[in-house]
Design a protein around this motif. Structure first.
Motif, PDB file in Angstrom:
ATOM      1  N   ASP A  88      -9.024   4.424   3.887  1.00  0.00           N
ATOM      2  CA  ASP A  88      -8.684   3.255   3.089  1.00  0.00           C
ATOM      3  C   ASP A  88      -9.926   2.436   2.776  1.00  0.00           C
ATOM      4  O   ASP A  88     -10.015   1.259   3.061  1.00  0.00           O
ATOM      5  CB  ASP A  88      -7.671   2.417   3.874  1.00  0.00           C
ATOM      6  N   GLN A 145     -11.353   1.393   0.064  1.00  0.00           N
ATOM      7  CA  GLN A 145     -11.425   0.354  -0.950  1.00  0.00           C
ATOM      8  C   GLN A 145     -10.972  -1.003  -0.432  1.00  0.00           C
ATOM      9  O   GLN A 145     -11.104  -2.003  -1.082  1.00  0.00           O
ATOM     10  CB  GLN A 145     -10.608   0.747  -2.187  1.00  0.00           C
ATOM     11  N   LYS A 181       0.844  -1.193   0.000  1.00  0.00           N
ATOM     12  CA  LYS A 181       0.000   0.000   0.000  1.00  0.00           C
ATOM     13  C   LYS A 181       0.883   1.247   0.000  1.00  0.00           C
ATOM     14  O   LYS A 181       1.805   1.343   0.816  1.00  0.00           O
ATOM     15  CB  LYS A 181      -0.923   0.007   1.215  1.00  0.00           C
ATOM     16  N   VAL A 204      -5.569   0.860 -10.205  1.00  0.00           N
ATOM     17  CA  VAL A 204      -5.955   1.452  -8.922  1.00  0.00           C
ATOM     18  C   VAL A 204      -7.482   1.475  -8.842  1.00  0.00           C
ATOM     19  O   VAL A 204      -8.155   1.393  -9.866  1.00  0.00           O
ATOM     20  CB  VAL A 204      -5.390   2.890  -8.785  1.00  0.00           C
ATOM     21  N   PHE A 246      -3.296   3.607  -2.530  1.00  0.00           N
ATOM     22  CA  PHE A 246      -3.683   2.377  -3.228  1.00  0.00           C
ATOM     23  C   PHE A 246      -2.582   1.335  -3.117  1.00  0.00           C
ATOM     24  O   PHE A 246      -1.452   1.627  -2.725  1.00  0.00           O
ATOM     25  CB  PHE A 246      -4.016   2.657  -4.694  1.00  0.00           C
TER      26      PHE A 246
END
Ligand SMILES: [Cu+2]
Lengths: 614, 265
Positions: free
Chosen positions: A607, A609, A83, A105, A130
């Motif tokens: 964060d 996602q 990350k 991404v 990402f």
């Protein structure tokens, strides 16, 4: 052999803080300024400051928009799957953005204002976060206005989590680009007013006399008349040429003699990135064969060649193994051959490779106009064959007769009446070079394609334009006129067929997903993010829509995109429970946040996602 | 082989189908990012994106002929040019032709047109608007309809019909061609024909072809936007028009040697 740490130290000792070179990252500095390797920003957290800088290009001072004060921006380096956090500080008085070209991404981190996020406002900071499931050679650039032409781009390398399939003793990044001292808005406006304003390779009365002497006055006159009737020019190859561009390798013009060092017998990996705004390059190292090992970041089965055409935004990794201790010229020549940039690959600093002379500019043929009915006579100058147009001799396996159900407005000056597969051609001007030139059809992915399902449906998209009006579009519709996006459905496998109705070569880029270029019936199709489509060419790629979101899809010639040659691809999620896609590292499905925690552009997104609940 | 738009418009309808069940999670195609950012911010960037990519307006000013004309008659200065502002689809176009008599110290001809221009074909624009002639007096206003563009074989053509406030009908046709002798040395033949539907003695115009003009100019493009030139220009009145002028004791034909500059920005 030097380790990278050693290289870094050498670079620093060689005058990192020297005034003349302070605006260049060390890896981009020439050997005589102390550069013998790559200097980079690496790790998991990065601070990138977008601002105005003065740069020196070919001994002349110009204004640039830079990242961390250098042109190109710093080499960003991190590891696959990790990350990363990238804080982008916008010190400009206008919006900016960074798009991570080729990186898978989450779509709201893709950096396209108006598609994936609102952009980065003046005097504010935006944080990208990402992790990506890939490695290789990539780059990053602004997707705001025409900032990319002003220097807002840089290289990006992702090291593999495991062993690198490419073995090399040392490596260099070569960022190819085009620089102009003109303001890009002025350049664009000029093209709008006179699309041939930068073309100083037009056919003249003198050329007519020469051709008449060589081919006879009749055929020459017929040739000129047929181009005149179409109001097309066979020398319309690059919209912006060396008449206003200085071509650069790692920010250096030829005179700077940027130098890469090798020891005889080493395997040297060159990571070549075309970060130009408008220039497709032919790249070669006279006297030194290159083995292509990666295309657009992903490994391909090694293929040896002597030259390749690299569209804007494409990347190639090649291995060279010079055994003779002499300087070699790294040559990037613009596709119209109006200019080139030469750097040196040498056993020691201070040597200058002999730059080759510019070769004869290529001339377009009726095949490029989509009018070549005979299909076999390509390259022959007076090869038009109107007489055979109506006898329907379309038996050639690589030609497809006209099919155009797109809009035919004033923005479409031509349709390819005969669409040709040109996947087995090396690109304009390289058909007849006296050495090997790379063709897409030679590329095979190193690993089997991850999705080998047959495409469930096919979309055909035409690349269209009107050169006189300098209008560019997909299917005859500029982005300013588009009423809705192109729809993909999550996890579907589909075929996209591109038909180039224009006489220009267009590098077409799809954000957010790699596509498998249909070069043959193989499960090792080369996987790319950008494909260069030749005039009158019909080609296809198969793509799996596994990354939900809205993705930009456009010609990577900056001024074509700016004129409207862009659309949005919407990958829509399946309704709950219907998904067949398995989340994997770096690609957990993006779940929209609830109403109350919608962040503004100033506050970095949490964060989110990675909290996918599938 | 589907057209992207059709697909798109078809799916615009799809949210209606299950809107009640998953109202909040139904993504809007092309606006899925709205779920992550401030809606208004995002919408503004979306509008800007569309506007910027294909919708921008440009300003173009061209002085096609700005020249000194030497002939047996009085020396004259001529400025013929146009300026346009607008998008690919809609443009405001100002065309002007001014002729200044250096001996008399007065304008011999002063014409301005304000037109709306719109593309109708790949290489042609239609134009409509008004023309006003300040000189020769008395000043007069016309309605204009015209077509301008690039004909096959690279002929630049411009044709217009004019209807004066008095109801007189006239027409003008211009054609230009460019021969590249070298990359920067350009030979430009040019012709202009004026027609009138009826006699207008007040303006010394006779029915039919009233005036014809042929010019040949050789320019050197220092850059594409700035080019000095030399040339010759022949202008003649014909038919009834010539009779009017002869009656005044003036020449019906003028051969001029011209030096000037062509420039645009
Ligand atoms: Cu393009």
């Amino acid at each position: 052999m030097l380790t990278r740490r050693n290289l870094l130290r050498t670079a620093a000792a060689g005058g990192f803080f020297a005034a003349s070179g302070a605006l260049l990252p060390a890896w981009a500095r020439s050997a005589n300024a102390g550069n013998k390797g790559i200097f980079e920003v690496s790790g998991n957290a990065f601070d990138l400051t977008i601002g105005h800088s003065n740069v020196e290009i070919g001994g002349r001072s110009g204004h640039a928009i830079t990242i961390n004060g250098t042109l190109p921006g710093p080499l960003i380096r991190f590891r696959e799957g990790e990350k990363v956090t990238l804080n982008v500080h916008n010190t400009l008085d206008e919006d900016t953005s960074i798009h991570w070209h080729g990186l898978l991404v989450p779509f709201h981190m893709d950096g396209v204002p108006g598609v994936s996020f609102p952009g980065i406002k003046p005097k504010s900071t935006f944080t990208y976060e990402f992790a990506v499931p890939q490695s290789g050679t990539y780059w990053y650039h602004s997707h705001s206005g025409l900032q990319e032409q002003l220097g807002h781009y840089g290289p990006l390398i992702i090291d593999p989590a495991g062993a690198d399939p490419v073995e090399a003793d040392r490596e260099y990044v070569l960022v190819l680009s085009d620089w102009t001292f003109e303001h890009p808005h002025k350049v664009f406006a000029r093209l709008k007013k006179d699309a041939a304003v930068y073309n100083f390779q037009q056919r003249t009365a003198g050329d007519f006399l020469r051709d008449a002497r060589e081919n006879g006055i009749g055929p020459t006159f017929t040739d000129r008349a047929s181009w005149g009737a179409m109001r097309m020019s066979p020398t319309d190859i690059s919209d912006v040429t060396a008449s206003v561009y200085t071509y650069l390798i790692n920010g250096h013009a030829t005179d700077d003699n940027w130098t890469a060092i090798f020891n005889s017998g080493e395997r040297v990996r060159l990571r070549i990135i075309n970060a130009s705004a408008m220039t497709i390059f032919n790249f070669r190292i006279p006297g030194l064969p290159m083995t292509v090992v990666a295309a657009d970041g992903l490994p391909v089965q090694p293929v040896e060649t002597d030259e390749f055409q690299i569209g804007v935004a494409e990347t190639y990794d090649v291995i060279v193994s010079p055994t003779r201790a002499r300087p070699f010229a790294l040559v990037a020549e613009s596709i119209d051959r109006s200019g080139q940039v030469v750097a040196t690959l040498a056993p020691e600093a201070g040597l200058v490779a002999t730059a080759p002379l510019l070769r004869e500019p290529p001339v377009l043929t009726h095949r490029d106009m989509g009018m070549d009915m005979s299909s076999m006579d390509h390259g022959s100058m007076a090869g038009m064959d109107h007489g055979s147009m109506d006898h329907g001799a379309m038996a050639m396996t690589d030609t497809v007769p006209q099919s155009h159900d797109h809009r035919m407005g004033v923005g479409v000056d031509n349709v390819a009446m005969v669409q040709v597969s040109r996947i087995d051609e090396p690109g304009l001007g390289l058909e007849s070079v006296p050495h090997r030139a790379l063709r897409y059809s030679q590329l095979r992915s190193l690993t089997p394609n991850p999705d080998t399902r047959a495409p469930g449906r096919e979309i055909e998209i035409h690349l269209t334009g009107n050169m006189e009006r300098y209008m560019w579009s997909f299917d005859g519709v500029k982005l300013s006129e588009v009423t809705g996006p192109i729809i993909f459905h999550e996890s579907e496998r589909l075929r996209v067929t591109l038909v180039n109705d224009t006489m220009m070569t267009h590098p077409i880029h799809l954000h957010g997903m790699f596509f498998d270029l249909v070069v043959a019936d193989t499960d090792h199709k080369p996987r790319k993010h950008t494909v260069t489509v030749k005039p009158a060419e019909r080609l296809s790629f198969d793509v799996t829509a596994d990354h939900v979101g809205d993705w930009a899809f456009h010609c990577h010639l900056l001024f074509h995109m700016h004129a409207g040659m862009m659309q949005v691809v919407s990958v829509l999620p399946r309704v709950a429970g219907a998904t067949t896609h398995t989340p994997h590292k770096g690609h957990e499905p993006a779940v929209p946040p609830s109403e109350e925690d919608i962040p503004t552009t100033e506050t970095p997104t949490p964060d989110r996602q990675h909290e996918g609940h599938h | 082989m589907k057209r992207a738009h059709f697909i798109a418009s078809f799916f615009m309808l799809s949210p209606l189908v299950f809107s009640s069940a998953v109202a909040q999670e139904t993504p809007v195609p092309g606006s899925q990012a709205e779920a992550y950012w401030d809606k208004d911010d995002f919408k503004a960037s979306q509008d800007a994106l569309k506007r910027e990519h294909g919708g921008a307006a440009t300003l173009f000013v061209l002085a096609d002929r700005f020249e000194y004309q030497a002939s047996d008659d009085a020396p004259a200065l001529l400025l013929e040019g146009q300026g346009r502002w607008g998008t690919d689809e809609n443009r405001l176009l100002i065309k002007s032709e001014l002729e200044y008599d250096l001996d008399a110290g007065a304008f011999e001809e002063a014409e301005v047109q304000a037109l709306w221009s719109r593309p109708i074909a790949r290489y042609f624009d239609v134009q409509a608007g008004v023309r006003h002639d300040f000189e020769p007096g008395p000043s007069r206003t016309y309605a204009v309809a015209g077509i301008q563009g690039l004909a096959p074989y690279w002929f630049e053509v411009d044709g217009a019909v004019f209807l004066s406030e008095e109801g007189d009908l006239s027409a003008r046709f211009e054609a230009e061609y460019e021969v590249s002798l070298t990359q920067r040395l350009i030979l430009q033949p040019r012709s202009e024909l004026n027609f009138a539907a009826e006699d207008v003695p007040e303006f010394e115009t006779g029915a039919g072809l009233s005036t014809a003009e042929i010019g040949l100019r050789l320019r050197y493009e220092i850059d594409r936007q700035f080019a000095p030139y030399v040339g010759v220009n022949w202008k003649a009145s014909t038919g009834k028009t010539a009779d009017y002028i002869r009656a005044r004791g003036e020449h019906t034909e003028t051969l001029s040697f011209v030096t000037g500059i062509r420039l645009w920005f």
